[in-house]
Design a protein around this motif. Structure first.
Motif, PDB file in Angstrom:
ATOM      1  N   GLU A  98       0.835  -1.196   0.000  1.00  0.00           N
ATOM      2  CA  GLU A  98       0.000   0.000   0.000  1.00  0.00           C
ATOM      3  C   GLU A  98       0.877   1.256   0.000  1.00  0.00           C
ATOM      4  OE1 GLU A  98      -2.349   0.691   3.441  1.00  0.00           O
ATOM      5  OE2 GLU A  98      -3.842   1.864   2.349  1.00  0.00           O
ATOM      6  N   ASN A  99       1.966   1.184   0.736  1.00  0.00           N
ATOM      7  CA  ASN A  99       2.866   2.337   0.783  1.00  0.00           C
ATOM      8  C   ASN A  99       4.083   2.164  -0.117  1.00  0.00           C
ATOM      9  OD1 ASN A  99       1.515   4.108   2.716  1.00  0.00           O
ATOM     10  ND2 ASN A  99       1.728   2.327   4.059  1.00  0.00           N
ATOM     11  N   ARG A 108      11.338   9.046   6.470  1.00  0.00           N
ATOM     12  CA  ARG A 108      10.192   9.769   7.031  1.00  0.00           C
ATOM     13  C   ARG A 108       9.317  10.391   5.950  1.00  0.00           C
ATOM     14  NH1 ARG A 108      11.495  13.657  11.864  1.00  0.00           N
ATOM     15  NH2 ARG A 108      12.487  14.911  10.234  1.00  0.00           N
ATOM     16  N   GLY A 109       9.545  10.015   4.722  1.00  0.00           N
ATOM     17  CA  GLY A 109       8.728  10.591   3.652  1.00  0.00           C
ATOM     18  C   GLY A 109       9.535  11.537   2.796  1.00  0.00           C
ATOM     19  N   PRO A 110       8.927  12.009   1.696  1.00  0.00           N
ATOM     20  CA  PRO A 110       9.651  12.855   0.762  1.00  0.00           C
ATOM     21  C   PRO A 110       9.961  14.229   1.356  1.00  0.00           C
ATOM     22  CG  PRO A 110       7.351  12.686   0.126  1.00  0.00           C
ATOM     23  CD  PRO A 110       7.549  11.758   1.276  1.00  0.00           C
ATOM     24  N   ARG A 139       3.687  21.453   6.370  1.00  0.00           N
ATOM     25  CA  ARG A 139       3.940  20.370   5.420  1.00  0.00           C
ATOM     26  C   ARG A 139       4.151  19.085   6.213  1.00  0.00           C
ATOM     27  NH1 ARG A 139       8.999  21.443   3.345  1.00  0.00           N
ATOM     28  NH2 ARG A 139      10.105  19.574   4.025  1.00  0.00           N
ATOM     29  N   GLY A 187       4.977  14.826   5.836  1.00  0.00           N
ATOM     30  CA  GLY A 187       5.413  13.746   4.966  1.00  0.00           C
ATOM     31  C   GLY A 187       5.293  12.423   5.685  1.00  0.00           C
ATOM     32  N   GLY A 188       5.143  11.375   4.918  1.00  0.00           N
ATOM     33  CA  GLY A 188       5.044  10.047   5.518  1.00  0.00           C
ATOM     34  C   GLY A 188       4.882   9.012   4.431  1.00  0.00           C
ATOM     35  N   PRO A 189       4.596   7.769   4.818  1.00  0.00           N
ATOM     36  CA  PRO A 189       4.348   6.734   3.826  1.00  0.00           C
ATOM     37  C   PRO A 189       3.209   7.160   2.892  1.00  0.00           C
ATOM     38  CG  PRO A 189       4.555   5.788   6.016  1.00  0.00           C
ATOM     39  CD  PRO A 189       4.507   7.259   6.192  1.00  0.00           C
ATOM     40  N   ILE A 190       3.330   6.736   1.632  1.00  0.00           N
ATOM     41  CA  ILE A 190       2.465   7.242   0.571  1.00  0.00           C
ATOM     42  C   ILE A 190       0.985   7.275   0.929  1.00  0.00           C
ATOM     43  CG2 ILE A 190       1.596   6.699  -1.759  1.00  0.00           C
ATOM     44  CD1 ILE A 190       4.396   5.707  -2.407  1.00  0.00           C
ATOM     45  N   ALA A 191       0.494   6.168   1.466  1.00  0.00           N
ATOM     46  CA  ALA A 191      -0.961   6.061   1.621  1.00  0.00           C
ATOM     47  C   ALA A 191      -1.449   6.629   2.955  1.00  0.00           C
ATOM     48  CB  ALA A 191      -1.379   4.598   1.499  1.00  0.00           C
ATOM     49  N   ARG A 192      -0.529   7.132   3.777  1.00  0.00           N
ATOM     50  CA  ARG A 192      -0.955   7.465   5.135  1.00  0.00           C
ATOM     51  C   ARG A 192      -1.250   8.946   5.356  1.00  0.00           C
ATOM     52  NH1 ARG A 192       1.380   3.662   9.612  1.00  0.00           N
ATOM     53  NH2 ARG A 192      -0.683   4.182  10.410  1.00  0.00           N
ATOM     54  N   SER A 229       2.281  10.714  -3.431  1.00  0.00           N
ATOM     55  CA  SER A 229       3.673  10.961  -3.051  1.00  0.00           C
ATOM     56  C   SER A 229       3.928  10.929  -1.554  1.00  0.00           C
ATOM     57  CB  SER A 229       4.133  12.325  -3.593  1.00  0.00           C
ATOM     58  OG  SER A 229       3.878  12.421  -4.978  1.00  0.00           O
ATOM     59  N   GLY A 230       2.873  10.903  -0.743  1.00  0.00           N
ATOM     60  CA  GLY A 230       3.087  10.891   0.698  1.00  0.00           C
ATOM     61  C   GLY A 230       3.353  12.266   1.286  1.00  0.00           C
ATOM     62  N   LEU A 231       2.796  13.299   0.659  1.00  0.00           N
ATOM     63  CA  LEU A 231       2.956  14.659   1.170  1.00  0.00           C
ATOM     64  C   LEU A 231       1.591  15.289   1.369  1.00  0.00           C
ATOM     65  CD1 LEU A 231       5.805  16.307  -0.905  1.00  0.00           C
ATOM     66  CD2 LEU A 231       5.715  16.115   1.577  1.00  0.00           C
ATOM     67  N   GLY A 233       5.253   7.519  11.394  1.00  0.00           N
ATOM     68  CA  GLY A 233       6.684   7.491  11.082  1.00  0.00           C
ATOM     69  C   GLY A 233       7.052   8.544  10.062  1.00  0.00           C
ATOM     70  N   GLY A 234       6.351   9.644  10.060  1.00  0.00           N
ATOM     71  CA  GLY A 234       6.651  10.719   9.109  1.00  0.00           C
ATOM     72  C   GLY A 234       7.154  11.951   9.834  1.00  0.00           C
ATOM     73  N   TYR A 235       6.876  13.107   9.275  1.00  0.00           N
ATOM     74  CA  TYR A 235       7.298  14.347   9.896  1.00  0.00           C
ATOM     75  C   TYR A 235       6.245  15.420   9.639  1.00  0.00           C
ATOM     76  CZ  TYR A 235       8.370  16.026   5.206  1.00  0.00           C
ATOM     77  OH  TYR A 235       8.255  16.400   3.899  1.00  0.00           O
ATOM     78  N   VAL A 240       6.273  19.794   9.552  1.00  0.00           N
ATOM     79  CA  VAL A 240       6.996  21.045   9.794  1.00  0.00           C
ATOM     80  C   VAL A 240       6.083  22.228   9.508  1.00  0.00           C
ATOM     81  CG1 VAL A 240       9.295  20.166   9.285  1.00  0.00           C
ATOM     82  CG2 VAL A 240       7.918  21.113   7.439  1.00  0.00           C
TER      83      VAL A 240
END
Lengths: 434, 490, 441
Positions: free
Chosen positions: B112-113, B191-193, C328, C330-335, C362-364, C389-391, C393
């Motif tokens: 999924e990810n 942690r993502g893009p 902004r 960011g993280g795993p694409i689908a989350r 893109s996970g943003l 598990g993302g960020y 800011v």
């Protein structure tokens, strides 16, 4: 020159070990993931590339032939999966056999003596083999076997052998006649290599092979003068005995005036086709005759595929999975033919297992010499086999059949392990008496 | 200066081996001479015997190894499958080879990810195999992908034959776990893009094992394209084929592969592969287009038109998966087949701006003529990544030296037109002394600062990447380089 | 900043290019902090000399391109010297057939695209602030837009870089070929580090043939879950859109207004797909999206389409949300959906409306709200970031607010290493003090 650490001991170079095959290896490492022992252990020394490098180093005198070297050479299954993977066409089998010839058989002193005894004094003599088989049968049936097992009387390796051996059948392969006539118009005159293990444990397969060949218009000759092919001798560093055995077979079959020598054991086929390598550097006559003989040799599946299967085949309704014997797939590059023969049988549904061309761990006497690794490989194999849901497991080679049958038994699977000709024979029979 | 002078002498190798066995167990530390010899080589032409070889099975093992090595001041050389072509996995100044081949688990797959976490010893192709049934793949596909490891790919920022569309390893690594030379474990990226922190992942990818030991890799997975069309264009000359490459790129259809074989290569490969390539073709272009089904017919038509406009005498389209495999076999088998031309060959990996390809090909041929040698060329035409390959016979006295000199001149010619030293094989210990050709002292000093920040004591894979006072010539294999730096990978 | 530095700077760039007048200083204020001087070097060497001089007196240096992204980062600890790159313009190397362009850092991004456009090529970036940003500024700020889904981000497109280091050297990293593994990939150090490791003076990119006109497929869905499900379905399909966005109702209304179209139902979420390339391919995308969306969709072309995607690109710009804040995540694409849920949960505390736009492939995710609700908003996003598990800011906010909020969120892994890198490249700590998070500058 590079400074050596680890105090590399000087050793005498072994020029005869610097065989031309070594030169082809470009150390690309493509063989690694295809090598069962590398997959298992993840160390370079148990990979084809590593072994070739060590053999070259020994040949150059950079390392001695010691216990460690011997270990690396004998952890190898000799399955030759690396040959299939090699882009440079290195014939690894030839290289490892040359190295083992420098070592001789492996193991502790008693084990070595036993192996040598078998290789030199049992395998070359069909009569002794049969006598031994009868003794073993007696041991199995008298209750002595059960007793020995119960009392843990057997040494570890013998115990492994004991667990692997199926009951010696009542019938050994000892045909009354030397020639079996073709059914219908004669299409070819072929010889059948009866071999050692096959004759003792798989007489039924030989009989089925003869019947199938007959039905395909072949006159089948089983020359009396033949003997074991010598593959086990070559694989275990006993080349001199192997050459003597090869000469006997060459004489027997060239003398029989056959169009082809049909072989139903993959290991024997690969070894027979490589007799010319065995005689390399020897007398010209030997080399010439070995080349002629090798050109006649055909695995039974290869032969039937070339000849074209003659019907009519009855139905054998079964889900079947096929194990590529290493010495058929990697040693002789035969993969397509057995599968096409299986598909030709009405009712057979062929289901591929994962890694069908991966070694089952039998590898000649490997399962006796390296029971620990052999067991791990067998575990992996049986898992793959079980996943296919097949009722029949076809493996046209005696070692594979024994090993797989043991694995299937240990896992309590309801699965028949048989040779491909068994199924063909059954199909012909099914048509005759539906 | 000779290598012997710079070898890092370990104070007490036996004590070091004992200390390592204490933490790893006896079977996972190699010290026997025969065992060490099996780690004196990688896929390159260079050899050097390490002091010890160790086999970690976990991050904790790696930490323990690094700590013990630190106590003894021993250099560490991380090694994946040992398929690299620049000597990156050998130990020119001695030390401990850290084989990652027993850390080969795929730890998690998250479709999924679109990512997977793998250990560094996992074989590249096994990642794709693990997800292909679900319609995904791991994009970087070096020709060694059936054997090379993800950790090795990370070290070398490996490319492949689909780089043109999908990029190289750095574009597909999302996060890393790494053990630093002081034994600290760090989690980088993931942690993502556009992570607001410094891009340490981007700095570590391609650092050739000189900054630390990677113990986990989070890779990007991609959705498989719906359909693929593979074509062969047969051209009278490299110039024509190069122009076709330029036109196909300019058309905007976005091919995923543009690979070229020259005539000498075809001559070698055809008898081995039987792909039906005409021996008199000046150049053969392998073109692949992927995408949604509706687009492929049109794209294929555009490719065909552009090939014809550039005097292609024939264009073939693979109709079946078998045919496609055959076309690729001709491309990927090219180097294995070089054995048919001569017993040895030497290969370079250089990149030039794409428009300079025809010019550089002429120069390469001119250099070859001058040295009286032949050159076969197989290259990633779409990327400007060329692999001049010189078949020769090392048994002829002076031939090896001549070939090496010619190769060096070819590399210099590539650099002169704005190219670089390596597109995908890495610098390692093979080209490190060429680095001043493309970088100033200040440039190199800036790179050294990165190295020092990670590895102040220079214990990670020393003598790689940066120029050294010793040349790799000393480590050329004892046997004449046969198929030197075979390019089965490219 | 000392008079010595001013004199030295004047020597380096020439009097006309050292600005000290009030208007110029006001125009270069960073989060309200005025510099003492603005130097406009003409070359990389001048830039390096300025840095060297600044280093000697430990003056605080801030690079400045078009000023489009000066809202990023923490409030400066102090601002002494602004080094503006706008005199370093122009393409230095461009052979269209190479699909590579080298350009000086001060070149306006717009001008670069125009020059490439003359050859039907482009640098496939659609960042916020594109109208005023310089190329160097985009690199230093790592600004990317919705098309990153298909085309990648600056990190994927930058192949070479020239930098003036804080220690006074001019260095190059990478090269001008599209595949290059010679040496460390040092360019990565300068992407997004806001000048902390040095001032970009030239950048080399891979460029592409321009894909020509595209189309927008707009689907209105009832809620976030439906938007998430539709985006996931697109990603599972074989479609290859250039961009895929999910917009919450207020964000969708903004985008619709920009495109000059009627917003779908007032409380609808929008899924926006950008398709480019061959006509056959676009038609397939529209048709399949129709199936996935259950029949309801709108297709935009021409000016509406162009205006819509410009609005998507500009969504994070502070000028889009005057007086408000932009975060902004960011993280795993689908989350990205987790961030939305966190915002929904925190809605009472936030108070006013929050606009949400996710780069759904893109996970943003960007979230924009009012100044008043900012602490709760940032807190909620920070928690969600920890969860996935993302960020998270804070990108844009009034300066006073920034000083009070954890702009950069939770620290990343490898922070100690980052400190060592900062020390290695900027040993005197002159670059952008206060700007980077977690005490990095």
């Amino acid at each position: 020159m590079v400074t050596q650490t680890g105090a590399v001991p000087a050793a005498a170079p072994i020029p005869r070990l610097l065989i031309p095959e070594l030169d082809k290896c470009i150390q690309c490492g493509f063989c690694l993931p295809h090598c069962p022992t590398y997959r298992l252990l993840g160390v370079e020394t148990e990979s084809p590339r590593g072994r070739i490098h060590l053999i070259e180093a020994a040949a150059q005198g950079r390392i001695p032939i010691d216990r460690r070297f011997e270990e690396h050479m004998y952890v190898c299954l000799g399955c030759r999966a690396c040959e299939t993977a090699c882009p440079a066409g290195v014939r690894f089998g030839t290289i490892i056999e040359a190295a083992r010839a420098e070592i001789g058989p492996t193991g502790s002193a008693p084990a070595r003596r036993m192996t040598l005894l078998a290789l030199r004094h049992l395998l070359p003599h069909p009569g002794r083999l049969r006598a031994g088989a009868r003794l073993l049968r007696l041991y199995q049936r008298s209750g002595a076997g059960r007793l020995a097992r119960a009392l843990h009387l057997l040494p570890r390796r013998l115990a492994a052998m004991d667990a692997l051996l199926p009951p010696i059948p009542d019938r050994l392969f000892a045909p009354a006649q030397e020639v079996f006539p073709a059914i219908g118009p004669r299409r070819a005159r072929v010889g059948l290599l009866s071999g050692c293990v096959m004759s003792i444990l798989f007489a039924g397969v030989h009989e089925a092979t003869i019947r199938v060949l007959q039905r395909n218009g072949c006159e089948v000759v089983v020359p009396r003068g033949q003997t074991c092919c010598g593959a086990l001798n070559v694989h275990n560093g006993e080349r001199e005995a192997a050459r003597a055995m090869a000469r006997r077979n060459i004489d027997a079959f060239l003398g029989a005036g056959v169009d082809a020598v049909v072989i139903n054991a993959a290991g024997c086929g690969a070894a027979s086709k490589e007799y010319p390598i065995l005689f390399r550097g020897g007398a010209a006559r030997d080399a010439e005759r070995a080349a002629r003989y090798a050109a006649l040799c055909r695995d039974v599946t290869e032969f039937l595929d070339e000849l074209g299967l003659r019907g009519p085949l009855g139905e054998v309704r079964a889900r079947v999975t096929y194990q590529d014997p290493c010495h058929l797939a990697h040693g002789q590059h035969i993969r397509r033919q057995p599968r096409e023969l299986l598909r030709a049988i009405p009712g057979v549904e062929l289901v591929e297992m994962e890694g069908a061309d991966r070694c089952c761990g039998s590898a000649g006497i490997y399962n006796l010499v390296q029971p620990h690794y052999a067991r791990q490989l067998l575990e992996e194999k049986v898992t793959a086999v079980a996943r296919t849901g097949a009722a029949v497991l076809v493996a046209p080679n005696p070692g594979c059949m024994l090993q797989l049958a043991a694995g299937v038994r240990a896992h309590g699977l309801r699965m028949e392990v048989c040779h491909l000709v068994d199924l063909l024979d059954r199909a012909y029979a099914a048509h005759a008496a539906p | 200066m000779e290598l012997a002078d710079v070898r890092r002498h370990i104070r007490d190798r036996d004590a070091l081996a004992r200390a390592l066995r204490d933490v790893l167990g006896p079977g996972r530390v190699f010290a026997h001479p025969a065992d060490l010899l099996a780690y004196e080589y990688d896929g390159s032409v260079l050899q050097a015997v390490p002091d010890l070889v160790v086999f970690p099975q976990s991050t904790e093992d790696v930490v323990a190894i690094v700590r013990v090595a630190s106590r003894f001041g021993a250099p560490l050389v991380p090694r994946g499958s040992g398929t690299g072509l620049s000597g990156g996995a050998i130990a020119p100044v001695g030390g401990i080879v850290v084989s990652m081949s027993q850390m080969r688990r795929i730890l998690s797959i998250d479709l999924e990810n679109r990512c997977a976490v793998v250990e560094p010893g996992v074989v590249n192709l096994d990642v794709t195999r693990a997800v292909e049934r679900d319609g995904y793949f791991y994009a970087p596909d070096p020709s060694s992908q059936s054997a090379c490891s993800i950790g090795g790919n990370v070290a070398n920022n490996s490319g492949g034959v689909h780089t043109l569309a999908y990029g190289v390893t750095t574009n597909h690594v999302l996060g890393l776990e790494m053990v630093l030379p002081d034994g600290t474990v760090v989690q980088l990226g993931g942690r993502g893009p556009d992570d607001p922190a410094l891009d340490l992942v981007g700095l570590v990818v391609g650092s050739e094992g000189t900054l630390g030991i990677v113990t986990k890799v989070t890779v990007r997975l991609m959705r498989r394209r719906e359909a693929v069309r593979t074509m062969l264009g047969i051209f009278p000359s490299i110039e024509d084929a190069s122009q076709a490459v330029a036109d196909i790129i300019a058309s905007g259809i976005g091919p995923t592969s543009l690979e070229m074989l020259d005539q000498l290569t075809v001559e070698a490969v055809e008898p081995a592969v039987h792909a039906g390539l005409p021996p008199d073709a000046g150049a053969v272009l392998l073109i692949e287009v992927e995408g949604v089904r509706e687009m492929l017919d049109r794209s294929a038509q555009i490719v065909e038109d552009l090939c014809r406009r550039n005097r292609a005498r024939e264009i073939r389209v693979a109709r079946t998966e078998e045919e496609r495999a055959l076309y690729w076999a001709a491309r990927k088998g090219a180097f294995g087949a070089m054995g048919r031309l001569a017993p040895n060959y030497y290969l370079h990996d250089a990149v030039v701006p794409r428009s300079r390809l025809p010019q550089i090909m002429r120069q390469v041929m001119e250099i070859a003529d001058r040295y009286g040698i032949r050159v076969a060329n197989v290259f990633h035409a779409g990327d400007g990544n060329l692999h001049p390959l010189i078949p020769y016979d090392a048994a002829t006295p002076g031939e090896t030296e001549r070939v090496m000199r010619a190769s060096e001149e070819m590399l210099a010619a590539c650099v002169a037109v704005g190219g670089t030293l390596s597109g995908e094989h890495g610098i390692g210990f093979e080209k490190n002394n060429y680095m001043p050709w493309i970088f100033s002292e200040a440039d190199l000093e800036a790179q050294r600062r990165l190295k020092t920040a990670f590895d102040p004591e220079d214990r990670m894979n020393p003598f790689k990447v940066f120029p050294t006072p010793v040349s790799c010539g000393e480590l050329l294999t004892r046997r004449p380089p046969r198929l030197a730096a075979s390019g089965l990978w490219i | 900043m000392t008079g010595t530095l001013a004199r030295r700077a004047e020597e380096i760039v020439g009097a006309p290019h050292l600005l000290t007048d009030g208007a110029a200083l006001a125009a270069h204020a960073i989060d309200g902090a005025r510099p003492q001087a603005v130097a406009r070097p003409q070359t990389a060497e001048e830039t390096a000399a300025l840095l060297q001089a600044a280093g000697e007196v430990r003056a605080a240096v801030f690079p400045w391109g078009g000023g489009a992204h000066q809202h990023l980062g923490g409030p400066p600890a102090r601002v002494d010297l602004v080094i503006e790159t706008t005199r370093q313009t122009g393409i230095t190397d461009y052979t269209p057939a190479d699909y590579v362009v080298a350009v000086r850092a001060g070149t306006p991004f717009r001008d670069l695209q125009a020059a490439l456009g003359a050859h039907r090529q482009w640098l496939p970036l659609d960042p916020p602030g594109a109208g005023s940003a310089t190329v160097g500024g985009l690199v230093a700020a790592n600004r990317n837009g919705p098309r990153r889904l298909l085309w990648g981000s600056i990190r994927d497109l930058l192949i070479g870089i020239r930098v003036a280091l804080p220690t006074g050297e001019v260095i190059r990293a990478g090269g001008k070929v599209v595949k290059n593994v010679a040496g460390y990939d040092l360019a990565k150090l300068f992407i997004g580090s806001l000048g902390a490791a040095g001032i970009v003076t030239e950048a080399t990119f891979k460029v592409s043939p321009h894909p020509g006109e595209g189309q927008t497929v707009l689907v209105a869905v009832p809620d976030a879950a439906a938007a998430h499900a539709l985006a996931a379905a697109v990603l599972r399909s074989y479609l290859l859109p250039s961009a895929l966005e999910a917009a919450n109702p207020p964000a969708l209304r903004r985008l619709a207004a920009a495109a000059g179209i009627q917003a779908p139902a007032p409380e609808a979420w929008g899924v926006l797909m950008l398709v480019e390339g061959l006509e056959e391919s676009r038609a397939r995308h529209v048709n399949e999206m129709r199936t996935l969306a259950g029949g309801r969709l709108e297709v935009l072309d021409g000016t509406a389409h162009a205006a819509l995607w410009e609005a998507v690109s500009e969504f994070p710009s502070p000028t889009t949300h005057p007086g408000g804040v932009v975060c902004r995540c960011g993280g795993p694409i689908a989350r990205w959906i987790e961030f939305v849920r966190a915002l929904e949960g925190a809605a009472p505390g936030i108070g006013g409306p929050v606009e949400v736009l996710a780069h759904a492939g893109s996970g943003l995710l960007y979230a924009a709200g009012s100044e008043a609700g900012a602490p709760v908003l940032l807190d909620a996003l920070g928690r969600a970031a920890a969860e996935v598990g993302g960020y998270a800011v804070l990108e844009a906010a009034p300066a006073a607010l920034k000083a009070r909020l954890p702009v950069w969120g939770a620290p990343p892994g490898g922070l100690a290493l980052m400190r060592r890198l900062r020390q290695a490249y900027d040993p005197r700590g002159i670059m952008v003090p206060g700007r980077l998070g977690w005490g990095l500058s």
